[in-house]
Design a protein around this motif. Structure first.
Motif, PDB file in Angstrom:
ATOM      1  N   PRO A  21     -59.003  35.562 -91.073  1.00 54.62           N
ATOM      2  CA  PRO A  21     -59.894  35.316 -90.441  1.00 54.62           C
ATOM      3  C   PRO A  21     -60.846  36.155 -90.827  1.00 54.62           C
ATOM      4  CG  PRO A  21     -58.251  34.650 -89.210  1.00 54.62           C
ATOM      5  CD  PRO A  21     -57.445  35.628 -89.856  1.00 54.62           C
ATOM      6  N   ALA A  22     -62.232  35.711 -91.698  1.00 58.22           N
ATOM      7  CA  ALA A  22     -62.666  36.908 -92.146  1.00 58.22           C
ATOM      8  C   ALA A  22     -64.025  37.863 -91.464  1.00 58.22           C
ATOM      9  CB  ALA A  22     -63.467  36.427 -93.808  1.00 58.22           C
ATOM     10  N   ASP A  23     -64.235  36.633 -90.451  1.00 57.51           N
ATOM     11  CA  ASP A  23     -65.575  36.804 -88.851  1.00 57.51           C
ATOM     12  C   ASP A  23     -65.438  38.313 -89.222  1.00 57.51           C
ATOM     13  OD1 ASP A  23     -67.859  36.362 -87.884  1.00 57.51           O
ATOM     14  OD2 ASP A  23     -66.573  36.339 -86.300  1.00 57.51           O
ATOM     15  N   GLY A  24     -66.538  39.654 -88.830  1.00 57.87           N
ATOM     16  CA  GLY A  24     -65.933  40.450 -88.309  1.00 57.87           C
ATOM     17  C   GLY A  24     -65.886  41.540 -89.719  1.00 57.87           C
ATOM     18  N   HIS A  77     -63.788  51.057 -86.721  1.00 58.63           N
ATOM     19  CA  HIS A  77     -62.093  50.728 -87.213  1.00 58.63           C
ATOM     20  C   HIS A  77     -61.792  50.421 -88.165  1.00 58.63           C
ATOM     21  CE1 HIS A  77     -61.923  51.040 -81.890  1.00 58.63           C
ATOM     22  NE2 HIS A  77     -60.380  51.035 -83.106  1.00 58.63           N
ATOM     23  N   LEU A  78     -61.208  51.573 -88.225  1.00 56.89           N
ATOM     24  CA  LEU A  78     -61.418  51.106 -90.438  1.00 56.89           C
ATOM     25  C   LEU A  78     -59.402  51.232 -90.839  1.00 56.89           C
ATOM     26  CD1 LEU A  78     -63.625  54.176 -91.175  1.00 56.89           C
ATOM     27  CD2 LEU A  78     -63.938  51.420 -90.812  1.00 56.89           C
ATOM     28  N   GLU A  93     -55.369  39.339 -86.656  1.00 54.87           N
ATOM     29  CA  GLU A  93     -55.001  39.155 -85.479  1.00 54.87           C
ATOM     30  C   GLU A  93     -53.987  39.933 -84.388  1.00 54.87           C
ATOM     31  OE1 GLU A  93     -53.051  35.488 -82.403  1.00 54.87           O
ATOM     32  OE2 GLU A  93     -52.797  35.242 -84.304  1.00 54.87           O
ATOM     33  N   ALA A  94     -53.267  40.758 -85.316  1.00 59.95           N
ATOM     34  CA  ALA A  94     -52.334  41.536 -84.637  1.00 59.95           C
ATOM     35  C   ALA A  94     -53.404  42.937 -84.143  1.00 59.95           C
ATOM     36  CB  ALA A  94     -51.892  41.941 -86.321  1.00 59.95           C
ATOM     37  N   ILE A  95     -54.199  43.239 -84.946  1.00 53.77           N
ATOM     38  CA  ILE A  95     -54.777  44.476 -85.293  1.00 53.77           C
ATOM     39  C   ILE A  95     -55.629  44.308 -84.083  1.00 53.77           C
ATOM     40  CG2 ILE A  95     -57.142  45.534 -86.652  1.00 53.77           C
ATOM     41  CD1 ILE A  95     -55.272  45.476 -88.801  1.00 53.77           C
ATOM     42  N   ARG A  96     -56.810  42.737 -83.988  1.00 56.39           N
ATOM     43  CA  ARG A  96     -57.503  42.822 -82.571  1.00 56.39           C
ATOM     44  C   ARG A  96     -57.286  42.974 -81.604  1.00 56.39           C
ATOM     45  NH1 ARG A  96     -61.064  38.083 -85.885  1.00 56.39           N
ATOM     46  NH2 ARG A  96     -62.981  39.539 -86.495  1.00 56.39           N
ATOM     47  N   LYS A  97     -55.874  42.642 -81.385  1.00 55.06           N
ATOM     48  CA  LYS A  97     -55.276  43.240 -80.474  1.00 55.06           C
ATOM     49  C   LYS A  97     -55.062  44.613 -79.750  1.00 55.06           C
ATOM     50  CE  LYS A  97     -52.422  38.538 -79.558  1.00 55.06           C
ATOM     51  NZ  LYS A  97     -51.352  37.262 -79.680  1.00 55.06           N
ATOM     52  N   TRP A  98     -54.289  45.108 -81.278  1.00 58.12           N
ATOM     53  CA  TRP A  98     -53.816  46.531 -81.203  1.00 58.12           C
ATOM     54  C   TRP A  98     -55.579  46.814 -79.931  1.00 58.12           C
ATOM     55  CZ3 TRP A  98     -52.192  47.356 -86.770  1.00 58.12           C
ATOM     56  CH2 TRP A  98     -50.780  47.329 -86.818  1.00 58.12           C
ATOM     57  N   ILE A  99     -56.679  46.964 -81.348  1.00 53.05           N
ATOM     58  CA  ILE A  99     -57.899  47.891 -80.413  1.00 53.05           C
ATOM     59  C   ILE A  99     -58.290  46.893 -79.001  1.00 53.05           C
ATOM     60  CG2 ILE A  99     -59.702  47.852 -81.229  1.00 53.05           C
ATOM     61  CD1 ILE A  99     -59.764  47.051 -84.170  1.00 53.05           C
ATOM     62  N   GLU A 100     -58.080  45.445 -79.044  1.00 53.79           N
ATOM     63  CA  GLU A 100     -58.274  45.490 -77.051  1.00 53.79           C
ATOM     64  C   GLU A 100     -57.877  46.073 -76.716  1.00 53.79           C
ATOM     65  OE1 GLU A 100     -58.608  41.162 -74.489  1.00 53.79           O
ATOM     66  OE2 GLU A 100     -57.559  41.153 -76.669  1.00 53.79           O
ATOM     67  N   LYS A 101     -56.405  46.356 -77.178  1.00 57.32           N
ATOM     68  CA  LYS A 101     -55.205  46.631 -76.244  1.00 57.32           C
ATOM     69  C   LYS A 101     -55.537  48.673 -75.913  1.00 57.32           C
ATOM     70  CE  LYS A 101     -50.147  48.074 -74.666  1.00 57.32           C
ATOM     71  NZ  LYS A 101     -48.720  47.636 -75.693  1.00 57.32           N
ATOM     72  N   ALA A 102     -56.136  49.288 -77.163  1.00 59.45           N
ATOM     73  CA  ALA A 102     -55.845  50.658 -76.815  1.00 59.45           C
ATOM     74  C   ALA A 102     -57.344  50.706 -77.737  1.00 59.45           C
ATOM     75  CB  ALA A 102     -54.884  51.599 -76.989  1.00 59.45           C
ATOM     76  N   PRO A 103     -58.451  50.451 -77.204  1.00 65.30           N
ATOM     77  CA  PRO A 103     -59.655  50.832 -78.514  1.00 65.30           C
ATOM     78  C   PRO A 103     -60.121  52.175 -78.274  1.00 65.30           C
ATOM     79  CG  PRO A 103     -60.069  50.091 -75.659  1.00 65.30           C
ATOM     80  CD  PRO A 103     -58.813  50.188 -76.007  1.00 65.30           C
ATOM     81  N   PHE A 149     -43.463  59.106 -92.537  1.00 62.85           N
ATOM     82  CA  PHE A 149     -42.633  57.894 -92.488  1.00 62.85           C
ATOM     83  C   PHE A 149     -43.699  56.385 -92.766  1.00 62.85           C
ATOM     84  CE2 PHE A 149     -42.627  60.481 -88.478  1.00 62.85           C
ATOM     85  CZ  PHE A 149     -43.558  59.438 -88.002  1.00 62.85           C
ATOM     86  N   VAL A 150     -45.455  57.602 -92.441  1.00 64.76           N
ATOM     87  CA  VAL A 150     -46.042  56.247 -92.815  1.00 64.76           C
ATOM     88  C   VAL A 150     -46.882  55.464 -94.117  1.00 64.76           C
ATOM     89  CG1 VAL A 150     -48.369  55.595 -92.193  1.00 64.76           C
ATOM     90  CG2 VAL A 150     -47.486  57.490 -90.702  1.00 64.76           C
ATOM     91  N   SER A 151     -46.679  53.782 -94.406  1.00 66.34           N
ATOM     92  CA  SER A 151     -47.107  53.199 -95.012  1.00 66.34           C
ATOM     93  C   SER A 151     -48.528  53.345 -95.013  1.00 66.34           C
ATOM     94  CB  SER A 151     -46.133  52.192 -94.884  1.00 66.34           C
ATOM     95  OG  SER A 151     -46.627  51.104 -96.057  1.00 66.34           O
ATOM     96  N   ALA A 152     -49.635  53.728 -95.756  1.00 65.11           N
ATOM     97  CA  ALA A 152     -50.631  54.015 -96.088  1.00 65.11           C
ATOM     98  C   ALA A 152     -51.411  52.836 -95.793  1.00 65.11           C
ATOM     99  CB  ALA A 152     -50.865  54.252 -97.494  1.00 65.11           C
ATOM    100  N   PRO A 153     -51.160  51.064 -95.927  1.00 63.96           N
ATOM    101  CA  PRO A 153     -51.889  50.417 -95.656  1.00 63.96           C
ATOM    102  C   PRO A 153     -51.515  49.349 -94.473  1.00 63.96           C
ATOM    103  CG  PRO A 153     -49.980  49.332 -97.529  1.00 63.96           C
ATOM    104  CD  PRO A 153     -49.817  51.160 -97.161  1.00 63.96           C
ATOM    105  N   ALA A 154     -50.544  50.409 -93.919  1.00 64.40           N
ATOM    106  CA  ALA A 154     -50.255  49.689 -92.292  1.00 64.40           C
ATOM    107  C   ALA A 154     -51.397  50.514 -90.981  1.00 64.40           C
ATOM    108  CB  ALA A 154     -49.382  50.635 -91.739  1.00 64.40           C
ATOM    109  N   PRO A 155     -51.792  51.359 -90.903  1.00 61.84           N
ATOM    110  CA  PRO A 155     -52.667  52.081 -90.434  1.00 61.84           C
ATOM    111  C   PRO A 155     -53.977  51.847 -89.820  1.00 61.84           C
ATOM    112  CG  PRO A 155     -51.067  53.796 -91.083  1.00 61.84           C
ATOM    113  CD  PRO A 155     -51.445  52.966 -92.096  1.00 61.84           C
ATOM    114  N   VAL A 156     -54.719  51.366 -88.871  1.00 58.08           N
ATOM    115  CA  VAL A 156     -55.956  51.805 -88.482  1.00 58.08           C
ATOM    116  C   VAL A 156     -56.162  53.105 -87.753  1.00 58.08           C
ATOM    117  CG1 VAL A 156     -57.225  50.256 -87.213  1.00 58.08           C
ATOM    118  CG2 VAL A 156     -55.455  48.860 -87.941  1.00 58.08           C
ATOM    119  N   PHE A 157     -57.186  52.708 -87.278  1.00 62.01           N
ATOM    120  CA  PHE A 157     -57.899  54.796 -87.103  1.00 62.01           C
ATOM    121  C   PHE A 157     -59.681  54.498 -86.735  1.00 62.01           C
ATOM    122  CE2 PHE A 157     -57.567  54.478 -91.687  1.00 62.01           C
ATOM    123  CZ  PHE A 157     -58.548  54.793 -92.164  1.00 62.01           C
ATOM    124  N   ARG A 158     -59.980  55.299 -85.605  1.00 63.23           N
ATOM    125  CA  ARG A 158     -61.191  55.137 -85.629  1.00 63.23           C
ATOM    126  C   ARG A 158     -62.051  56.203 -86.596  1.00 63.23           C
ATOM    127  NH1 ARG A 158     -60.173  57.733 -80.670  1.00 63.23           N
ATOM    128  NH2 ARG A 158     -62.283  58.962 -81.056  1.00 63.23           N
TER     129      ARG A 158
END
Length: 305
Positions: A21-24, A77-78, A93-103, A149-158
């Motif tokens: 989903p491309a919205d936002g 968030h980037l 969908e997963a990222i939005r849940k992550w951010i909603e849980k721990a903004p 041990f972090v795969s570069a495309p996986a993280p989301v950060f503020r």
């Protein structure tokens, strides 16, 4: 998305993003290719994605482009996606849940699927962390100092956390991401999510492979980050320090071996065995060496590297 001569991979990367989903969602593509082939493919997605395309100096490295993208992004968030990696179904969908849980979390981590040059799944690259949990800053740094041990495309950060840390160190052509994860992790609790929503592609033109021809500089890149962050540990963990030093030797040996020089392998194995039973267990846990190496070996032996 920092891109350079990405015509082999960029269509698959953008197709994986466009399937979400491309919205936002805003996608910044910063291209330093000497010709138009990569951007010609990117522009096919103008009607499908909210794209901002920036043509950069040909000499721009990926980390310099990424820093510019982070500064100019409008979102709070980037994440970044290299031209050869992929998003998997359900990422947004997963990222939005992550951010909603721990903004307020500075950093969200997750595993990645590893795929070969043709996109076939080879394995799962996990982090040595509790599933779906908030991880204390000191614990994550203790483990991350041993190995990136972090795969570069996986993280989301503020975005504000990224800017506060000063972005990627542009002197680090190989370990800038490791340095960044350590800086972000030091800001506070990190949230780990067990669901893989990205794919990391292994192939014979990756930085790890191309760096095999300059082992001394390759090792120095890791040593700089290790020496920079070791003093930040609240209490020096001698086991983590020793495991981290051995890990650098192993990484350099494996890179050299990929280029045909096997002379560093025996000393590297000896360095790991010298850690003793507890140290070896610590190294194996935090280095994720099996997760990282087994898929590469499978790809190489299958001729799809």
């Amino acid at each position: 998305m920092p891109t350079y001569q990405g015509q082999r991979w960029i269509d698959a990367a953008l197709r994986s993003v466009a399937a979400e989903p491309a919205d936002g969602i805003e996608i910044l593509v910063l291209d330093s290719s000497p010709n138009s082939e990569t951007l010609d493919i990117v522009r096919r997605y103008d009607s499908l994605l909210n794209l901002r395309v920036m043509k950069r100096d040909e000499a721009s490295m990926w980390h310099a482009q990424t820093n510019i993208g982070a500064e100019r992004a409008e979102a709070e968030h980037l994440c970044w996606l290299h031209q050869d990696d992929l998003w998997l179904p359900g990422r947004i969908e997963a990222i939005r849940k992550w951010i909603e849980k721990a903004p307020n979390a500075a950093l969200h981590l997750a595993p990645s699927v590893i795929v070969d040059a043709d996109g076939r799944t080879l394995g799962l690259w996990r982090c040595p962390l509790e599933k779906d949990a908030e991880i204390d800053s000191s614990e994550i740094v203790q483990r991350l100092i041993v190995q990136n041990f972090v795969s570069a495309p996986a993280p989301v950060f503020r975005k504000d956390a990224w800017l506060f840390c000063g972005g990627l160190d542009e002197a680090l052509w190989y370990t800038a991401d490791w340095d960044m994860w350590l800086k972000l992790a030091a800001l506070g609790p990190v949230h780990y999510h067990s669901e893989a929503t990205t794919a990391f592609r292994v192939h014979n033109s990756s930085l790890t492979v191309t760096g095999a021809g300059k082992i001394e500089e390759f090792s120095q890149q890791m040593q700089i980050v290790f020496d920079r962050h070791l003093p930040t540990l609240a209490e020096i963990d001698n086991c983590a320090e020793a495991a981290g030093r051995a890990s650098i030797r192993v990484n350099a040996a494996l890179a050299a071996a990929s280029g045909g020089d096997f002379s560093l392998l025996a000393p590297a194995v000896a360095a790991v065995l010298g850690l003793g039973p507890l140290g070896v267990a610590r190294y194996l846990r935090d280095s994720r060496i099996y997760d990282r190496m087994a898929p590469r070996l499978r790809a190489k032996f299958a001729g799809a590297f």
